[in-house]
Scaffold this motif. Structure first.
Motif, mmCIF file in Angstrom:
data_model
loop_
_atom_site.group_PDB
_atom_site.id
_atom_site.type_symbol
_atom_site.label_atom_id
_atom_site.label_comp_id
_atom_site.label_asym_id
_atom_site.label_seq_id
_atom_site.Cartn_x
_atom_site.Cartn_y
_atom_site.Cartn_z
ATOM 1 N N LEU A 590 -147.892 -20.955 89.289
ATOM 2 C CA LEU A 590 -146.565 -20.373 89.661
ATOM 3 C C LEU A 590 -145.461 -20.718 88.796
ATOM 4 C CD1 LEU A 590 -144.854 -19.113 91.844
ATOM 5 C CD2 LEU A 590 -144.656 -21.152 92.826
ATOM 6 N N GLN A 591 -144.746 -19.920 88.216
ATOM 7 C CA GLN A 591 -143.661 -20.365 87.131
ATOM 8 C C GLN A 591 -142.470 -19.480 87.634
ATOM 9 O OE1 GLN A 591 -144.777 -21.400 83.115
ATOM 10 N NE2 GLN A 591 -146.651 -20.193 83.550
ATOM 11 N N SER A 592 -141.340 -19.845 87.588
ATOM 12 C CA SER A 592 -140.204 -19.006 87.637
ATOM 13 C C SER A 592 -139.069 -19.548 87.017
ATOM 14 C CB SER A 592 -139.700 -19.068 89.474
ATOM 15 O OG SER A 592 -139.505 -20.690 89.725
ATOM 16 N N LEU A 593 -138.307 -18.685 86.484
ATOM 17 C CA LEU A 593 -137.088 -19.007 85.637
ATOM 18 C C LEU A 593 -136.091 -18.248 86.223
ATOM 19 C CD1 LEU A 593 -136.132 -20.414 83.189
ATOM 20 C CD2 LEU A 593 -136.498 -18.561 81.892
ATOM 21 N N TYR A 594 -134.842 -18.934 86.743
ATOM 22 C CA TYR A 594 -133.688 -18.301 87.072
ATOM 23 C C TYR A 594 -132.531 -18.559 86.629
ATOM 24 C CZ TYR A 594 -130.521 -16.767 90.880
ATOM 25 O OH TYR A 594 -129.509 -16.329 91.605
ATOM 26 N N GLY A 595 -131.687 -17.632 86.194
ATOM 27 C CA GLY A 595 -130.511 -17.979 85.581
ATOM 28 C C GLY A 595 -129.360 -17.226 86.348
ATOM 29 N N GLU A 596 -128.278 -17.814 86.304
ATOM 30 C CA GLU A 596 -127.070 -17.005 86.930
ATOM 31 C C GLU A 596 -125.860 -17.644 86.251
ATOM 32 O OE1 GLU A 596 -126.374 -18.483 90.959
ATOM 33 O OE2 GLU A 596 -126.630 -20.580 90.607
ATOM 34 N N ILE A 597 -124.838 -16.634 86.097
ATOM 35 C CA ILE A 597 -123.496 -16.967 85.506
ATOM 36 C C ILE A 597 -122.481 -16.284 85.985
ATOM 37 C CG2 ILE A 597 -123.861 -14.983 83.933
ATOM 38 C CD1 ILE A 597 -122.522 -16.551 81.736
ATOM 39 N N TYR A 611 -135.664 -23.970 85.988
ATOM 40 C CA TYR A 611 -136.959 -23.720 85.733
ATOM 41 C C TYR A 611 -137.820 -24.344 86.894
ATOM 42 C CZ TYR A 611 -141.909 -23.762 84.084
ATOM 43 O OH TYR A 611 -143.216 -23.636 83.821
ATOM 44 N N ARG A 612 -139.066 -23.609 87.435
ATOM 45 C CA ARG A 612 -139.879 -24.286 88.370
ATOM 46 C C ARG A 612 -141.325 -23.863 87.814
ATOM 47 N NH1 ARG A 612 -141.096 -22.163 94.416
ATOM 48 N NH2 ARG A 612 -142.095 -23.873 95.367
ATOM 49 N N GLY A 613 -142.234 -24.917 87.778
ATOM 50 C CA GLY A 613 -143.605 -24.815 87.489
ATOM 51 C C GLY A 613 -144.572 -25.354 88.052
ATOM 52 N N ARG A 614 -145.915 -24.967 88.583
ATOM 53 C CA ARG A 614 -146.653 -25.422 89.157
ATOM 54 C C ARG A 614 -148.091 -25.029 88.610
ATOM 55 N NH1 ARG A 614 -142.630 -26.995 90.978
ATOM 56 N NH2 ARG A 614 -141.905 -27.402 93.135
ATOM 57 N N GLN A 615 -149.125 -25.959 88.231
ATOM 58 C CA GLN A 615 -150.315 -25.793 87.853
ATOM 59 C C GLN A 615 -151.417 -26.160 88.923
ATOM 60 O OE1 GLN A 615 -151.051 -23.824 84.867
ATOM 61 N NE2 GLN A 615 -153.213 -23.866 85.814
ATOM 62 N N ALA A 626 -153.001 -31.038 90.562
ATOM 63 C CA ALA A 626 -151.859 -30.340 90.800
ATOM 64 C C ALA A 626 -150.943 -30.931 89.648
ATOM 65 C CB ALA A 626 -150.978 -30.350 91.977
ATOM 66 N N LEU A 627 -150.160 -29.951 88.886
ATOM 67 C CA LEU A 627 -148.981 -30.375 88.053
ATOM 68 C C LEU A 627 -147.797 -29.878 88.487
ATOM 69 C CD1 LEU A 627 -150.789 -30.078 84.591
ATOM 70 C CD2 LEU A 627 -150.283 -32.142 85.963
ATOM 71 N N ARG A 628 -146.613 -30.464 88.762
ATOM 72 C CA ARG A 628 -145.338 -29.958 89.140
ATOM 73 C C ARG A 628 -144.419 -30.305 87.947
ATOM 74 N NH1 ARG A 628 -141.432 -32.346 92.261
ATOM 75 N NH2 ARG A 628 -142.757 -33.901 93.011
ATOM 76 N N ALA A 629 -143.244 -29.345 87.729
ATOM 77 C CA ALA A 629 -142.215 -29.535 86.926
ATOM 78 C C ALA A 629 -141.072 -28.911 87.275
ATOM 79 C CB ALA A 629 -142.587 -29.288 85.343
ATOM 80 N N ASN A 630 -139.746 -29.368 87.312
ATOM 81 C CA ASN A 630 -138.768 -28.551 87.748
ATOM 82 C C ASN A 630 -137.664 -29.198 86.648
ATOM 83 O OD1 ASN A 630 -139.357 -27.375 90.344
ATOM 84 N ND2 ASN A 630 -139.626 -29.539 90.921
ATOM 85 N N PHE A 631 -136.827 -28.190 86.149
ATOM 86 C CA PHE A 631 -135.708 -28.523 85.445
ATOM 87 C C PHE A 631 -134.568 -27.642 85.707
ATOM 88 C CE2 PHE A 631 -133.296 -27.297 81.771
ATOM 89 C CZ PHE A 631 -133.024 -28.500 81.103
ATOM 90 N N GLY A 632 -133.467 -28.375 85.662
ATOM 91 C CA GLY A 632 -132.299 -27.347 85.769
ATOM 92 C C GLY A 632 -130.980 -27.899 84.920
ATOM 93 N N TYR A 633 -130.214 -26.905 84.428
ATOM 94 C CA TYR A 633 -128.984 -27.463 83.477
ATOM 95 C C TYR A 633 -127.908 -26.474 83.944
ATOM 96 C CZ TYR A 633 -126.330 -28.403 79.880
ATOM 97 O OH TYR A 633 -124.782 -28.681 78.927
#
Length: 777
Positions: A590-597, A611-615, A626-633
């Motif tokens: 499960l991968q999702s990339l979301y951007g708003e301006i 960004y949200r990722g699940r493997q 299970a691997l999980r990663a979240n990133f935001g800026y």
């Protein structure tokens, strides 16, 4: 010369013949008679009509000796009687019977491994149950079956003894006493005859083995004939995949110790010699250019022959042919062995058959959902050639709709047309509307009240309509949403979203400010593939910001920007979901990339990217990695120097970095209250190993136990006198390790974790035990 026959002699012969005939007639008349009536004696429980139904003779029938034998045989065959006699009383047929006793009671004692109810159910299937006729032969069979079941469970020291006690009214009580004994454990496995591979490596192929620390869970030390056969087949495949085409298992010996507690297995093998591939050929009529088929063959000339590589190559060729319309293609692997040179020439014989086309796609079982909702998910179309891959994808897409409990697709041949099939889609619908009301509790959000009304298949059109009301100690949310997943025939979706939310940050994270937010949004989704979509949207958002008495950061923000904002956002997203399940997945991504301006002209100008990722990786049938990663800026631009801090990212707590209080990690205000304020940059993740509990049963699908390592933090990257620390430093990452439990209980979802913070700082808010009830996890 013979003496002549005189008249006197003729008279004597005639008289003798007449006498014999009379005697024969009298004997026949004495043995045979015509039945005027039938009487049954000796019955106690069995009705006379039951006996009559089994008799091979009726009133007015002629009874002779062979009929009498048939009567006795027929009644014995019923199993109701211990003794049967047939007599004659004039012209009345009299049948004397002695009934077998009935089973009044069955007592089973001593059984621990197998439940009494399960045993009684098994006895009933064999023919022994309370109220039935007792049969000693059936009891003997039951004793043998019990021994077989306990032997299969490894209890070779078990014993079973049956006692039959007579009761009044021709009844008996059956007592089955089981002595289970100890479960025999596999003590040792020996392999003899191996020369090229050591025994230790070969035994790693076996699921069976001596007792280890995890045997209570894996049960690898429980011997079973079926398990040993599977391990021997794994051993054979190991050698055949490495070129030992003459490999043989010469003997298999299983012995048990005198006390019947230890089992020893000895396997004799003959490895043979290694064979190499001398040539690879395609034969038959592929109907597809060989240039497309040869790349599917993962074998090379001069390489070691592998049965696995050969069979997988044949499967890939067959799959390609099936996807090209040759539904009944047959691919056979024919090896030509040269024993002298120790080589194998492999020929793939391809018989594609006729190309098969789809005549009709038929929908069944969709009483509420319209046909068009199903048909637009189908990837196998009418009049096109048949493709097994497209049929599989069609079923997966129908299941992902969430409207059906089950989806079944069959492809029967059309009678009289060998090149035509129908695709019959049968669905079992489930309620697609929900009226939910619930109460929950979370350590981070307090008491949660939620109410929602949703219809994911509104009037059978596949459109989604929902209304939600949620409240907790820190948040209140009112939301109305509508989505048409097929706004266009190409699968472009369109949705509308109206929401109003109030948030008291003092209740949720301890910061002294709050917001009221109202929004209106329109969004579109564009399908990219069967598992991925892109999204575009536009949103108007009204924000009313309230500063508390003790937050200098909030007061400073209002002094520079005001406290009411009208902002217009453009959003874009990308999502890929290939998980096998939305709840407790075992494989997929499960991968999702979301951007708003916030576009120029808005009161606040800033942007955010998340960004949200699940493997999910299946390690065994039970364990999943299970691997999980979240990133935001986020950052400001134009007249806005930095992203509004009430839109910051936060870390800590369930779903983030366990072991720390929710939202508590990262920078804090430089005031006496030292409130957490989050940051404009966030990085969190985890590594987790989880599995269902070893108890089995219903918890297999509703409970997961895990061991994890979490990491993460948030950063305030812009300089500030009101926040500390500032700047980005990976050395600020926090780490924790612990155990987790997730349970889909009948009254709500429960998530529990016990985490140990590995590198906590002095001013961190640690929280070792955390739980959440009534929320999704």
């Amino acid at each position: 010369m013979p003496k002549p026959i005189t008249r006197t002699m003729q008279r004597r012969a005639g008289a003798l013949s007449l006498l014999l005939a009379v005697l024969f007639w009298m004997g026949t008349a004495a043995a045979a008679f015509r039945v005027a009536d039938i009487r049954v004696e000796g019955l106690q429980r069995i009705a006379a009509g039951t006996v009559f139904s089994y008799l091979p003779v009726q009133i007015n029938d002629l009874v002779v000796d062979d009929v009498t034998s048939d009567i006795i045989r027929s009644l014995y065959t019923t199993g109701f009687f211990d003794d049967v006699k047939v007599e004659r009383d004039g012209n009345v047929l009299v049948i004397w019977v002695r009934e077998r006793p009935a089973v009044a009671r069955i007592d089973i004692v001593g059984n621990k491994s197998i439940k009494t109810d399960d045993l009684k159910e098994g006895l009933k299937e064999i023919g022994l149950a309370e109220g039935r006729v007792f049969n000693r032969s059936v009891l003997d069979r039951i004793e043998q079956e019990l021994r077989r079941q306990y032997f299969a469970a490894g209890k070779y020291g078990m014993d079973v003894e049956s006692t039959v006690s007579p009761l009044d009214r021709n009844r008996v009580a059956v007592r089955i006493e089981v002595t289970e004994g100890l479960t025999a454990r596999l003590k040792q496995i020996n392999i003899i005859g191996n020369e090229d591979f050591n025994e230790k490596r070969l035994l790693k192929l076996f699921k069976l083995g001596p007792t280890k620390w995890n045997s209570f869970y894996s049960k690898n030390d429980r011997y079973a004939k079926e398990k040993l056969a599977g391990d021997i087949e794994a051993l054979r495949s190991f050698y055949l995949d490495r070129g030992y085409i003459n490999f043989q298992v010469t003997s298999t010996q299983v012995t048990i110790s005198p006390d019947k507690n230890d089992i020893y297995v000895t396997i004799g093998i003959d490895e043979g010699e290694v064979y190499q591939v001398s040539d690879i050929r395609l034969a038959g009529d592929p109907s597809i250019p060989v240039e497309q088929l040869f790349p599917l063959i993962e074998m090379q000339r001069g390489a070691v022959f592998s049965r696995k590589a050969a069979s997988e190559s044949a499967e890939r060729i067959s799959e390609l042919l099936g996807n090209e319309g040759y539904a009944f293609a047959n691919v056979n692997t024919v090896p030509e062995v040269d024993a002298e040179n120790k080589t194998v020439a492999v020929t793939f014989f391809v018989d594609p058959g006729k190309r098969v086309y789809v005549r009709r796609v038929n929908m069944k079982g969709n009483t509420r959902t319209r046909d068009e909702v199903l048909r637009r998910e189908m990837r196998q179309l009418e009049t096109a050639w048949f493709s097994a891959d497209r049929v599989t994808k069609s079923r997966e897409r129908l299941k992902r709709l969430g409207f059906f409990e089950d989806v079944n697709i069959e492809t029967p041949a059309v009678p009289g047309s060998p090149d035509l099939v129908d695709v019959d889609v049968t669905v079992k619908e489930k309620p697609s509307g929900n009226l939910l009301a619930g109460v929950g509790y979370s350590q981070s959000d307090g008491i949660l009240f939620s109410t929602s009304v949703s219809q994911n298949n509104f009037l059978g059109t596949g459109k989604q309509v929902s209304f939600a009301f949620n409240t907790s100690g820190s948040d209140q949310l009112y939301r109305l949403a509508y989505t048409n997943p097929y706004y266009t025939v190409d699968g472009i979706s369109r949705g509308f979203d109206l929401a109003y939310q109030t948030t008291d940050y003092d209740e949720s994270i301890g910061a002294d400010y709050s917001t009221d937010v109202g929004l209106a949004e329109v969004n579109f989704g564009l399908p990219i593939s069967d598992t991925s979509r892109a999204g575009l949207g536009a949103r108007y958002q009204y924000t009313h910001f309230f500063a508390g008495e003790y937050s200098e950061l909030a007061k400073d923000f209002i002094a520079q920007n005001g406290n009411k904002f009208n902002d217009f956002f453009l959003t874009a997203s990308y999502t890929k979901d290939s998980r096998d399940s939305a709840i407790f997945p075992t494989k997929g991504t499960l991968q999702s990339l979301y951007g708003e301006i916030a576009v120029p002209g808005s009161d606040l100008q800033f942007y955010r990217i998340t960004y949200r990722g699940r493997q999910y990786i299946p390690l065994t049938q039970r364990f999943t990695f299970a691997l999980r990663a979240n990133f935001g800026y986020g950052a400001g631009y134009g007249d806005t120097t930095e992203m509004p801090f009430f839109s910051n990212f936060y870390a800590g707590g369930p779903g983030s970095v366990r072991g720390w209080k929710a939202y508590s990690l990262g920078p804090r205000e430089t005031t006496e209250e030292n409130d957490p304020v989050g940051g404009n940059m966030m990085l969190t993740g985890s590594v987790e190993l989880f599995a269902p509990p070893p108890v089995g049963g219903k918890f297999e699908d509703t409970l997961r136990l895990g061991a994890f390592l979490d990491f993460g933090n948030v950063w305030w990257t812009e300089p500030s006198d009101l926040v500390a620390p500032t700047g980005f430093d990976l050395g600020d990452l926090r780490y924790s390790a612990g155990l987790s439990l997730a349970w889909l209980s009948p009254v709500g979802a429960l998530s529990v974790s016990v985490a140990y913070p590995i590198n906590a700082k002095d001013d961190d808010d640690e929280q070792v035990f955390q739980f959440s009830f009534g929320q999704n996890f």
